[in-house]
Write a protein that holds these residues in place. Structure first.
Motif, PDB file in Angstrom:
ATOM      1  N   THR A  19     -27.531   0.505  23.600  1.00 39.30           N
ATOM      2  CA  THR A  19     -26.644   0.517  22.427  1.00 39.30           C
ATOM      3  C   THR A  19     -26.083  -0.730  22.167  1.00 39.30           C
ATOM      4  OG1 THR A  19     -25.127   1.226  24.047  1.00 39.30           O
ATOM      5  CG2 THR A  19     -26.139   3.101  23.087  1.00 39.30           C
ATOM      6  N   ASN A  20     -26.197  -1.789  22.842  1.00 37.77           N
ATOM      7  CA  ASN A  20     -25.692  -2.903  22.487  1.00 37.77           C
ATOM      8  C   ASN A  20     -26.607  -4.008  21.815  1.00 37.77           C
ATOM      9  OD1 ASN A  20     -23.133  -2.131  23.613  1.00 37.77           O
ATOM     10  ND2 ASN A  20     -23.607  -3.368  25.787  1.00 37.77           N
ATOM     11  N   VAL A  21     -27.511  -3.576  21.568  1.00 39.38           N
ATOM     12  CA  VAL A  21     -28.515  -4.385  20.870  1.00 39.38           C
ATOM     13  C   VAL A  21     -28.193  -4.881  19.435  1.00 39.38           C
ATOM     14  CG1 VAL A  21     -31.169  -4.615  19.870  1.00 39.38           C
ATOM     15  CG2 VAL A  21     -30.582  -3.479  22.196  1.00 39.38           C
ATOM     16  N   ASP A  22     -27.730  -3.852  18.555  1.00 39.02           N
ATOM     17  CA  ASP A  22     -27.217  -4.438  17.474  1.00 39.02           C
ATOM     18  C   ASP A  22     -25.791  -4.803  17.226  1.00 39.02           C
ATOM     19  OD1 ASP A  22     -26.193  -4.023  14.652  1.00 39.02           O
ATOM     20  OD2 ASP A  22     -27.927  -2.804  14.108  1.00 39.02           O
ATOM     21  N   PRO A  23     -25.382  -5.746  16.770  1.00 39.54           N
ATOM     22  CA  PRO A  23     -24.131  -6.139  16.745  1.00 39.54           C
ATOM     23  C   PRO A  23     -22.922  -5.480  16.178  1.00 39.54           C
ATOM     24  CG  PRO A  23     -25.289  -7.674  15.411  1.00 39.54           C
ATOM     25  CD  PRO A  23     -26.113  -6.808  15.941  1.00 39.54           C
ATOM     26  N   ASN A  24     -23.487  -4.569  15.180  1.00 41.06           N
ATOM     27  CA  ASN A  24     -22.388  -3.671  14.455  1.00 41.06           C
ATOM     28  C   ASN A  24     -22.395  -2.127  14.790  1.00 41.06           C
ATOM     29  OD1 ASN A  24     -21.578  -5.870  12.892  1.00 41.06           O
ATOM     30  ND2 ASN A  24     -23.326  -5.781  11.771  1.00 41.06           N
ATOM     31  N   LEU A  25     -21.400  -1.420  14.788  1.00 42.13           N
ATOM     32  CA  LEU A  25     -21.545   0.154  14.748  1.00 42.13           C
ATOM     33  C   LEU A  25     -21.637   0.613  13.236  1.00 42.13           C
ATOM     34  CD1 LEU A  25     -18.483   0.251  16.875  1.00 42.13           C
ATOM     35  CD2 LEU A  25     -20.737   1.150  17.699  1.00 42.13           C
ATOM     36  N   SER A  26     -22.600   1.538  13.090  1.00 40.31           N
ATOM     37  CA  SER A  26     -22.793   1.995  11.637  1.00 40.31           C
ATOM     38  C   SER A  26     -21.806   3.229  11.711  1.00 40.31           C
ATOM     39  CB  SER A  26     -24.391   2.191  11.485  1.00 40.31           C
ATOM     40  OG  SER A  26     -25.154   0.997  11.510  1.00 40.31           O
ATOM     41  N   LEU A  27     -21.236   3.486  10.585  1.00 45.81           N
ATOM     42  CA  LEU A  27     -20.467   4.526  10.497  1.00 45.81           C
ATOM     43  C   LEU A  27     -21.136   5.366   9.328  1.00 45.81           C
ATOM     44  CD1 LEU A  27     -17.042   3.127  10.052  1.00 45.81           C
ATOM     45  CD2 LEU A  27     -18.127   3.690  12.087  1.00 45.81           C
ATOM     46  N   SER A  28     -21.024   7.006   9.789  1.00 47.49           N
ATOM     47  CA  SER A  28     -21.654   7.911   8.833  1.00 47.49           C
ATOM     48  C   SER A  28     -20.797   7.986   7.461  1.00 47.49           C
ATOM     49  CB  SER A  28     -22.039   9.255   9.657  1.00 47.49           C
ATOM     50  OG  SER A  28     -22.713   9.057  10.738  1.00 47.49           O
ATOM     51  N   PRO A  29     -21.501   8.648   6.456  1.00 52.26           N
ATOM     52  CA  PRO A  29     -20.681   8.645   5.236  1.00 52.26           C
ATOM     53  C   PRO A  29     -19.469   9.718   5.437  1.00 52.26           C
ATOM     54  CG  PRO A  29     -22.929   8.890   4.815  1.00 52.26           C
ATOM     55  CD  PRO A  29     -22.743   8.886   6.173  1.00 52.26           C
ATOM     56  N   VAL A  30     -19.386  10.486   6.430  1.00 52.19           N
ATOM     57  CA  VAL A  30     -18.226  11.205   6.566  1.00 52.19           C
ATOM     58  C   VAL A  30     -17.049  10.441   7.083  1.00 52.19           C
ATOM     59  CG1 VAL A  30     -18.828  11.716   9.109  1.00 52.19           C
ATOM     60  CG2 VAL A  30     -17.288  13.548   7.557  1.00 52.19           C
ATOM     61  N   PHE A  31     -17.264   9.134   7.563  1.00 52.43           N
ATOM     62  CA  PHE A  31     -16.035   8.622   7.910  1.00 52.43           C
ATOM     63  C   PHE A  31     -15.752   7.574   6.905  1.00 52.43           C
ATOM     64  CE2 PHE A  31     -18.188   8.323  12.346  1.00 52.43           C
ATOM     65  CZ  PHE A  31     -17.776   9.567  12.701  1.00 52.43           C
ATOM     66  N   PRO A  52      -7.933   7.568  13.754  1.00 53.12           N
ATOM     67  CA  PRO A  52      -8.074   8.158  14.893  1.00 53.12           C
ATOM     68  C   PRO A  52      -9.264   9.067  15.111  1.00 53.12           C
ATOM     69  CG  PRO A  52      -6.058   9.223  14.188  1.00 53.12           C
ATOM     70  CD  PRO A  52      -6.456   8.175  13.112  1.00 53.12           C
ATOM     71  N   GLU A  53      -9.422   9.920  14.009  1.00 54.34           N
ATOM     72  CA  GLU A  53     -10.758  10.756  13.923  1.00 54.34           C
ATOM     73  C   GLU A  53     -11.963   9.935  14.056  1.00 54.34           C
ATOM     74  OE1 GLU A  53      -8.233  10.595  11.864  1.00 54.34           O
ATOM     75  OE2 GLU A  53      -7.667  12.726  11.263  1.00 54.34           O
ATOM     76  N   THR A  54     -12.041   8.649  13.266  1.00 51.38           N
ATOM     77  CA  THR A  54     -13.040   7.688  13.149  1.00 51.38           C
ATOM     78  C   THR A  54     -13.388   7.192  14.608  1.00 51.38           C
ATOM     79  OG1 THR A  54     -12.616   7.331  11.029  1.00 51.38           O
ATOM     80  CG2 THR A  54     -14.078   5.885  12.041  1.00 51.38           C
ATOM     81  N   ALA A  55     -12.355   6.791  15.117  1.00 51.59           N
ATOM     82  CA  ALA A  55     -12.480   5.943  16.285  1.00 51.59           C
ATOM     83  C   ALA A  55     -12.879   6.895  17.507  1.00 51.59           C
ATOM     84  CB  ALA A  55     -11.210   5.295  16.979  1.00 51.59           C
ATOM     85  N   TYR A  56     -12.429   8.085  17.570  1.00 48.28           N
ATOM     86  CA  TYR A  56     -12.770   9.182  18.614  1.00 48.28           C
ATOM     87  C   TYR A  56     -14.346   9.379  18.474  1.00 48.28           C
ATOM     88  CZ  TYR A  56     -13.954  13.837  20.318  1.00 48.28           C
ATOM     89  OH  TYR A  56     -14.211  15.008  20.899  1.00 48.28           O
ATOM     90  N   GLN A  57     -14.535   9.823  16.986  1.00 46.79           N
ATOM     91  CA  GLN A  57     -15.933  10.166  16.910  1.00 46.79           C
ATOM     92  C   GLN A  57     -17.143   8.981  17.318  1.00 46.79           C
ATOM     93  OE1 GLN A  57     -16.374  13.192  15.628  1.00 46.79           O
ATOM     94  NE2 GLN A  57     -18.369  12.895  16.417  1.00 46.79           N
ATOM     95  N   ILE A  58     -16.638   7.768  16.966  1.00 42.03           N
ATOM     96  CA  ILE A  58     -17.657   6.664  17.314  1.00 42.03           C
ATOM     97  C   ILE A  58     -17.842   6.757  18.968  1.00 42.03           C
ATOM     98  CG2 ILE A  58     -17.807   4.180  17.525  1.00 42.03           C
ATOM     99  CD1 ILE A  58     -16.442   4.090  14.904  1.00 42.03           C
ATOM    100  N   VAL A  59     -16.893   6.801  19.711  1.00 40.13           N
ATOM    101  CA  VAL A  59     -16.568   6.757  21.007  1.00 40.13           C
ATOM    102  C   VAL A  59     -17.385   7.977  21.598  1.00 40.13           C
ATOM    103  CG1 VAL A  59     -15.572   6.693  23.356  1.00 40.13           C
ATOM    104  CG2 VAL A  59     -14.793   5.346  21.239  1.00 40.13           C
ATOM    105  N   HIS A  60     -17.031   9.262  21.080  1.00 36.98           N
ATOM    106  CA  HIS A  60     -17.663  10.470  21.375  1.00 36.98           C
ATOM    107  C   HIS A  60     -19.299  10.290  21.294  1.00 36.98           C
ATOM    108  CE1 HIS A  60     -18.259  14.814  21.851  1.00 36.98           C
ATOM    109  NE2 HIS A  60     -19.102  14.812  20.872  1.00 36.98           N
ATOM    110  N   ASP A  61     -19.756  10.003  20.128  1.00 37.61           N
ATOM    111  CA  ASP A  61     -21.155  10.046  19.869  1.00 37.61           C
ATOM    112  C   ASP A  61     -21.736   9.122  20.819  1.00 37.61           C
ATOM    113  OD1 ASP A  61     -20.782  11.694  17.821  1.00 37.61           O
ATOM    114  OD2 ASP A  61     -21.028  10.425  16.207  1.00 37.61           O
TER     115      ASP A  61
END
Length: 476
Positions: A19-31, A52-61
């Motif tokens: 999961t560290n290959v891409d230097p960026n985190l992509s966000l779904s449109p819901v975010f 907080p919902e965004t940060a939570y969902q990224i870490v959760h996913d």
């Protein structure tokens, strides 16, 4: 230029860092919210805040990619506690175990816990002993080893003898913490080889490894390689003989990371603890068969005479003095409360039922796997509920245990394959750890999947590529 101390590209390309290959985190449109970017950097701090919902969902996913911990049959660490324990965990997550003035009740509970363990392990005088909680059994081992080293140094110096070349004797199948201990604290490790005839340390040939510079002997109650117990009573008898022949009085530390929380309940007649005069200290993992979430360990000493005063720090506690010893400073207090909860919740009878059920599941699995045909058992899960097997010599050239481990991983099961220790490093083992929460139904499901994969592998007409054999499957 890439800093050679931080080989970023090499590190990011390893499978466990996929999961560290891409230097960026992509966000779904819901975010997507006003003022929020559609991606975030992974290796630098974002410029602005996120919801907080965004940060939570990224870490959760991201974390769900770790897989199902209940199906991880490589780890000894507790992966399930009941709802009341989880509630207690959340309520006490902010407690700092080192701050005994601020959290005196938690400190009092810590003392109750190690005194319960001291009693369980037959300490001679419950009023003349000392123990402590630790981050895990590794820190507990370090403290036990340090006490042995300091005692040896003080004794040597008192007689005007040199104290600059300490050594520690142990099985070659010890967990890596003992290699770390010897490295960090300038102690020469002396490894007694494991052989097909002596898979555990049993005192055989011990006189060839100990001398006047030996600070102690480590015995393991549940090797990580096989789950087998070192023969503590036989080691103690051999040390008695060595003392009678040479005058050397060498003591033992029992690394009971797993077995110290199993043997009292399921093998009550086994001689391994403070009932043997040679045993100076015992360590265990609360977060293994102590049935507590990580990380928690315990260490208890036979009496206060085997704790060098130089290792003890004194803090004020409710207007009095409390001796403490630890390598870590700030550390969580929640797990200590969880340990006490388990002691109260289960009691002796409950621990017996839980551990015996795990042993029953382990022996069922080991016996069933042996009946499949390709495998020869090395251990059967009747000590701690851990067992290992090897592929029978000459059974097949088309596949190995590494291939079987990879096939089981595809079904969600983590059942590691790895080489045996030291002189037996050419022997590849596969091992299963049965923990609280591994039911008979889950064991049957595992056995069904394992049987199916063995049949598929047996149907191969030619050898599989050896890429799996080269892959590191497991680290102790």
């Amino acid at each position: 230029m890439t800093d050679p101390r931080h080989p970023r590209k090499a590190r990011l390309s390893q499978p466990h860092h996929a999961t560290n290959v891409d230097p960026n985190l992509s966000l779904s449109p819901v975010f997507v919210r006003p003022g929020e970017a559609t991606d975030l950097p992974k290796f630098t701090l974002p410029d602005s805040m996120s919801e907080p919902e965004t940060a939570y969902q990224i870490v959760h996913d991201e974390s769900i990619l770790d897989g199902n911990s209940r199906l991880n049959l490589a780890t000894f660490v507790t992966t399930w506690m009941d709802d009341y324990a989880k509630k207690l965990y959340l309520e006490s997550a902010d407690k700092n175990m080192i701050d005994k003035d601020e959290y005196p009740a938690t400190s009092a509970i810590e003392e109750r816990c190690w005194r319960i363990l001291a009693d369980l392990w037959h300490v001679p005088d419950i009023d003349d002993t000392l123990g402590t909680s630790t981050i895990g059994s590794s820190e507990a081992c370090m403290l036990g080893g340090l006490a042995l080293k300091r005692l040896w140094q003080e004794r040597r110096r008192a007689h005007g003898e040199p104290s600059d070349k300490p050594n520690l004797v142990m099985s070659a199948a010890v967990q890596v913490v003992w290699e770390k201990f010897c490295n960090y604290w300038d102690v020469e490790p002396r490894y007694v080889p494991v052989t097909p005839d002596h898979l555990v340390l049993d005192g055989t040939g011990l006189e060839d490894y100990v001398d006047e510079n030996t600070i102690g002997v480590v015995a393991i109650l549940g090797q990580t390689f096989t789950g087998l117990y070192d023969d503590v009573a036989a080691i103690a008898d051999k040390l008695d003989t060595i003392q009678a022949d040479t005058g050397l009085d060498i003591r033992m530390h029992i690394d009971g990371a797993s077995g110290a929380m199993v043997a009292p309940f399921c093998q009550p007649d086994l001689a391994w603890d403070f009932s043997l005069d040679r045993v100076n200290s015992i360590s265990t993992s609360g977060h293994k068969y102590g049935l507590v979430y990580p990380g928690l360990g315990w260490v208890v000493w036979r009496n206060t005479q085997v704790i060098p005063e130089s290792l003890i720090f004194h803090v004020s506690y409710l207007g009095g003095d409390m001796p403490t010893l630890a390598l870590n400073f700030s550390r969580p207090g929640a797990q200590v409360l969880l340990q006490y909860y388990q002691f109260l919740r289960l009691g002796f009878e409950g621990y017996h039922e839980v551990q015996q059920n795990s042993i029953d599941v382990a022996t069922f699995l080991s016996g069933s796997i042996e009946k499949l045909g390709p495998f020869r058992p090395i251990s059967r899960g009747d000590t701690i509920p851990v067992f290992a097997w090897v592929l029978k010599e000459g059974y097949t050239d088309n596949w190995s245990l590494y291939d079987l481990a990879e096939r089981l991983r595809m079904r969600g099961w983590l059942v590691p394959a790895y080489p045996m220790a030291d002189a037996m490093s050419d022997v590849v083992l596969q091992r299963i750890v049965v923990r609280f929460g591994m039911s008979h139904d889950l064991a049957t499901a595992l056995l069904t999947d394992l049987t199916a994969e063995v049949h598929k592998l047996d149907s191969l007409q030619s050898p599989l590529p050896d890429e799996f054999a080269r892959r590191s499957q497991f680290h102790h």
